[in-house]
Design a protein around this motif. Structure first.
Motif, PDB file in Angstrom:
ATOM      1  N   TYR A 275      29.720  17.152  19.621  1.00 34.87           N
ATOM      2  CA  TYR A 275      28.837  16.119  19.438  1.00 34.87           C
ATOM      3  C   TYR A 275      28.303  15.360  20.777  1.00 34.87           C
ATOM      4  O   TYR A 275      27.578  15.065  20.860  1.00 34.87           O
ATOM      5  CB  TYR A 275      29.090  15.206  18.215  1.00 34.87           C
ATOM      6  N   LEU A 276      29.445  15.122  21.176  1.00 40.48           N
ATOM      7  CA  LEU A 276      29.269  14.392  22.612  1.00 40.48           C
ATOM      8  C   LEU A 276      28.514  14.966  23.527  1.00 40.48           C
ATOM      9  O   LEU A 276      27.623  14.597  24.558  1.00 40.48           O
ATOM     10  CB  LEU A 276      30.634  13.776  23.266  1.00 40.48           C
ATOM     11  N   ILE A 278      25.930  16.812  22.951  1.00 37.65           N
ATOM     12  CA  ILE A 278      24.323  16.340  22.495  1.00 37.65           C
ATOM     13  C   ILE A 278      24.090  15.062  23.258  1.00 37.65           C
ATOM     14  O   ILE A 278      22.860  14.924  24.181  1.00 37.65           O
ATOM     15  CB  ILE A 278      24.294  15.936  21.047  1.00 37.65           C
ATOM     16  N   VAL A 279      25.076  14.141  23.443  1.00 37.64           N
ATOM     17  CA  VAL A 279      24.684  12.835  24.168  1.00 37.64           C
ATOM     18  C   VAL A 279      24.431  13.295  25.546  1.00 37.64           C
ATOM     19  O   VAL A 279      23.640  12.705  26.415  1.00 37.64           O
ATOM     20  CB  VAL A 279      25.604  11.772  24.195  1.00 37.64           C
ATOM     21  N   VAL A 282      21.239  14.707  26.367  1.00 39.76           N
ATOM     22  CA  VAL A 282      20.272  13.711  26.144  1.00 39.76           C
ATOM     23  C   VAL A 282      20.013  13.072  27.496  1.00 39.76           C
ATOM     24  O   VAL A 282      19.173  12.744  28.428  1.00 39.76           O
ATOM     25  CB  VAL A 282      20.292  12.781  25.247  1.00 39.76           C
ATOM     26  N   GLY A 323      26.901   6.000  19.878  1.00 40.31           N
ATOM     27  CA  GLY A 323      25.528   5.885  19.238  1.00 40.31           C
ATOM     28  C   GLY A 323      24.772   4.918  19.458  1.00 40.31           C
ATOM     29  O   GLY A 323      23.517   5.318  19.463  1.00 40.31           O
ATOM     30  N   LEU A 326      23.097   6.113  22.902  1.00 45.07           N
ATOM     31  CA  LEU A 326      22.283   7.014  22.144  1.00 45.07           C
ATOM     32  C   LEU A 326      20.681   6.334  21.880  1.00 45.07           C
ATOM     33  O   LEU A 326      19.577   6.832  22.339  1.00 45.07           O
ATOM     34  CB  LEU A 326      22.537   7.875  21.475  1.00 45.07           C
ATOM     35  N   LEU A 327      20.789   5.459  20.864  1.00 42.55           N
ATOM     36  CA  LEU A 327      19.834   4.765  20.435  1.00 42.55           C
ATOM     37  C   LEU A 327      18.878   4.023  21.278  1.00 42.55           C
ATOM     38  O   LEU A 327      17.670   4.222  21.372  1.00 42.55           O
ATOM     39  CB  LEU A 327      20.419   3.958  19.064  1.00 42.55           C
TER      40      LEU A 327
ATOM     41  N   CYS B  92      17.425   9.502  17.290  1.00 49.30           N
ATOM     42  CA  CYS B  92      17.515   8.173  16.567  1.00 49.30           C
ATOM     43  C   CYS B  92      18.483   8.259  15.452  1.00 49.30           C
ATOM     44  O   CYS B  92      19.472   7.742  15.170  1.00 49.30           O
ATOM     45  CB  CYS B  92      16.374   7.489  16.402  1.00 49.30           C
ATOM     46  N   ALA B  95      21.743   9.341  16.628  1.00 48.17           N
ATOM     47  CA  ALA B  95      22.560   7.960  16.981  1.00 48.17           C
ATOM     48  C   ALA B  95      23.062   7.096  15.723  1.00 48.17           C
ATOM     49  O   ALA B  95      24.142   6.518  15.940  1.00 48.17           O
ATOM     50  CB  ALA B  95      21.382   6.991  17.993  1.00 48.17           C
ATOM     51  N   PHE B  98      26.282   8.478  14.667  1.00 46.20           N
ATOM     52  CA  PHE B  98      27.398   8.298  15.439  1.00 46.20           C
ATOM     53  C   PHE B  98      27.693   6.805  15.031  1.00 46.20           C
ATOM     54  O   PHE B  98      28.846   6.484  14.795  1.00 46.20           O
ATOM     55  CB  PHE B  98      27.066   8.560  16.757  1.00 46.20           C
ATOM     56  N   LEU B  99      26.525   5.981  14.899  1.00 45.59           N
ATOM     57  CA  LEU B  99      27.020   4.615  14.960  1.00 45.59           C
ATOM     58  C   LEU B  99      27.568   4.345  13.514  1.00 45.59           C
ATOM     59  O   LEU B  99      28.474   3.555  13.647  1.00 45.59           O
ATOM     60  CB  LEU B  99      25.528   3.723  15.020  1.00 45.59           C
TER      61      LEU B  99
END
Lengths: 360, 312
Positions: A275-276, A278-279, A282, A323, A326-327, B92, B95, B98-99
């Motif tokens: 999953y990381l 993906i970060v 990005v 998260g 990323l947001l 989003c 995110a 994850f959050l």
């Protein structure tokens, strides 16, 4: 002053907005930590000292970077063709399974066993992403959901193998396989040869993506499918090749983790690396080379998480922080499309006499 | 045989409610053109919130309400980023996942493993509960089952397909530019239905932690949010289909439980794979073998694309 959205975002603006996003994420995290009654600056000093400030911290960073570079590359190559491989976690597990299977049951000198482990890992990763790949290429099934669902299956499969058929009879309490006899040799402290290999792979991918006609076709297929089809590019073949490559890359991360760091197969060993990834992808903005600094940043966050853990904070804080990052970066990337433009100056038009009101 | 069937269906209804409710919420968000991939995280937040609320005040309805509120707030954050700021919806959503997972595990750390002091207890609905098979499965369960499978889908079906407002919602999902030109407030409709959908995801979390598995543990949502997102595709973006799809997957889970209880010679982790593999099969196979379904059950045309008034 008027802001207008442009189709392209200049790298300068993107970087500026991202820096702002990272700063905002750090600020929010800091405020939340302060609200929960912790000395933020003391924590920050501790984090810096135990990551970049010490040899052990640097070794840990490099160790974290190995799987992150590979899973990040896995997501980056699919993003070049406009797809998302969210299944890095599952392919990582399958790579670990393939590598552990060969490592546990194939006798021989490491020089033969290690390449066999890598090959088996990549084959397993390719097999794991095959169903989502062909469903995408031939039936247009959304690859985000299919790749993701398989993560849970892969996690269960690993757990089952490690606690069932492959369980080590000697250290049964740990519920993992036995120690794999071969290991990737270390070059610097606990950092093993996986590190330079991962760096080389990232550079190699960058060359393939930017300097070969294959990479060109992949990029065009992602950027403008209509144009690619019109130019007669074999889009379906490229989609299949890129997705299978992506599965192999994520699986290789699993092999390095098994053969270099963990030395056995155990449940939950992927530790969100998929999953990381993906970060990381990005952060790297579709550039295979930029995956390396992006992985470094992500490794720093992970390393900081370990420090926070020693300060009675749950390890999952890192996931929440990720998260948040990323947001905010997603928002920043969109904002980078806006540029100020000169206000519209309307030419002084000769005033027309008001039209007489007409009624229909 | 009847007893077995009743038991199986009861378990399916209970377990499938989580998926049905979350899928229903996702139907709303996707109908107005927004892919919300944050369901998993919102559900997890809802589950943790519900448990922490009932530990403080032992009332399951209060727990549900708190979870819905937290889901709405999380959905508001997502909708702010994805609808108002028009950032990439996939990013989003990830995110928020994850959050939500990280935050819920962090705040729920202190109550992990603690059983819920109160739960949504089964209640017999007079008359209906004595129906054979269906009675015990639907009308002798907790009081959320009927709303989840019947009342909410009926309401949203009516709203979407039998009101002018529903027509506007669908127009926003199919062709936001045309909807905008017709004077429909595109951004407002998207924003509020995404928030409503997220609130339902939060509620699904409360249902999970107060009715299905009455406790909190890290990772207890274990992909249910993602299955719900996948079910929306399988359900062709229709409320009743979404509820039915949730039930179907409840049934797959129930069969897995039955296998474990009866000691089938299959390892528990392998049985636990069934819902994921089932979901995968159900979203791939229909497209392959039933070509017409692609048109009938097609996604809203503008799904996943942010709307810019100035860009066509």
């Amino acid at each position: 002053m008027r802001f207008q959205r442009f189709p392209t975002a200049p790298a300068r603006l993107v970087l500026a907005w991202r820096a702002a996003a990272l700063f905002a994420a750090a600020l929010i995290t800091g405020v939340l930590l302060a609200l929960s009654g912790r000395d933020v600056f003391e924590l920050l000093a501790l984090v810096l000292k135990s990551t970049v400030g010490s040899r052990f911290g640097l070794e840990d960073l490099a160790l974290f970077m190995i799987p992150l570079i590979l899973t990040g590359s896995a997501v980056t190559v699919t993003s070049r063709i406009g797809l998302w491989n969210i299944g890095g976690e599952g392919q990582f597990y399958l790579g670990a399974i393939g590598a552990a299977g060969v490592g546990l049951y194939m006798p021989g000198p490491p020089i033969l066993v290690l390449p066999a482990m890598a090959a088996a890992a990549m084959l397993c990763g390719v097999a794991w992403i095959a169903v989502p790949t062909f469903a995408r290429a031939y039936a247009g099934v959304n690859e985000i959901i299919t790749t993701l669902l398989l993560n849970f299956v892969a996690g269960l499969l690993t757990y089952w193998l490690a606690t069932g058929p492959w369980r080590d009879r000697v250290t049964g309490a740990l519920a993992s396989t036995g120690r794999i006899p071969v290991a990737i040799p270390e070059i610097w402290g606990v950092v093993h040869w996986g590190f330079p290999v991962a760096l080389l792979i990232a550079c190699g991918l960058a060359v393939i993506m930017t300097r070969t006609s294959w990479g060109y076709e992949v990029r065009i297929s992602g950027a403008n499918p209509g144009a690619a089809r019109y130019a007669g590019m074999p889009m379906r073949a490229r989609v299949i090749a890129v997705m299978l490559l992506s599965g192999a890359l994520a699986a290789l991360a699993g092999m390095f983790e098994v053969a270099g760091t963990v030395h056995r197969l155990q449940g939950g060993m992927a530790d969100n690396f998929g999953y990381l990834g993906i970060v990381v992808a990005v952060l790297a903005r579709k550039s295979c080379l930029a995956v390396i600094p992006a992985a470094l940043l992500m490794a720093l966050i992970l390393d900081a998480g370990i420090v926070l853990q020693t300060q009675q904070l749950a390890a999952t804080v890192v996931l929440a922080i990720t998260g948040l990052v990323l947001l905010l970066i997603a928002i920043g990337d969109e904002l980078a499309h806006y540029r100020p433009v000169a206000p519209v100056v309307r030419p002084a038009s000769p005033r027309l006499p008001p039209a007489s009101k007409t009624t229909i | 045989m009847i007893a077995l069937l009743t038991g199986l269906l009861s378990t399916a209804v209970l377990a499938g409610g989580v998926l049905s409710l979350a899928a229903l919420g996702e139907v709303l968000a996707e109908r107005v053109g927004v892919t919300d991939l944050g369901v998993e995280g919102l559900m997890s937040l809802g589950a943790a919130t519900a448990i922490m609320t009932v530990i403080a005040v032992p009332d399951p309805w209060l727990g549900l309400l708190a979870a819905i509120a937290v889901g709405a707030v999380g959905g508001g954050v997502f909708a702010f980023a994805a609808v108002i700021m028009r950032a990439n919806q996939v990013l989003c959503g990830l995110a928020i996942t994850f959050l939500g997972l990280g935050l819920s595990a962090t705040i729920g750390h202190s109550v992990a493993g603690m059983p819920a002091p109160v739960t949504f207890a089964p209640t017999r609905i007079p008359g209906l509960a004595s129906l054979p098979v269906i009675g015990p499965a639907f009308f002798a369960q907790n009081l959320l089952v009927v709303p989840i499978y019947l009342l909410l889908p009926a309401f949203f079906h009516w709203l979407l397909f039998h009101t002018r407002h529903g027509l506007n919602m669908r127009a926003v999902g199919e062709n936001p530019a045309a909807a905008d030109a017709a004077g429909i407030p595109v951004v407002a409709i998207r924003f509020w239905y995404v928030v409503l959908g997220a609130a339902l995801a939060g509620g699904a979390g409360a249902y999970l932690s107060l009715a299905v598995i009455p406790s909190w543990s890290e990772g207890m949502v274990s992909g249910r949010g993602w299955i719900a997102v996948a079910l929306v595709i399988f359900a062709g973006y229709r409320p009743f289909n979404a509820a039915g799809a949730g039930l179907l997957f409840g049934l797959i889970t129930a069969i897995g439980f039955l296998g474990q209880a009866r000691g089938w010679p299959i390892a528990a982790p392998v049985l636990n794979m069934l819902p994921y593999l089932g979901t995968l099969a159900f979203i791939i196979l229909p497209v392959l073998f039933w070509k017409r379904m692609r048109q009938v059950m097609a996604a809203p045309a503008a799904l996943g694309t942010p709307y810019y008034r100035s860009v066509r």
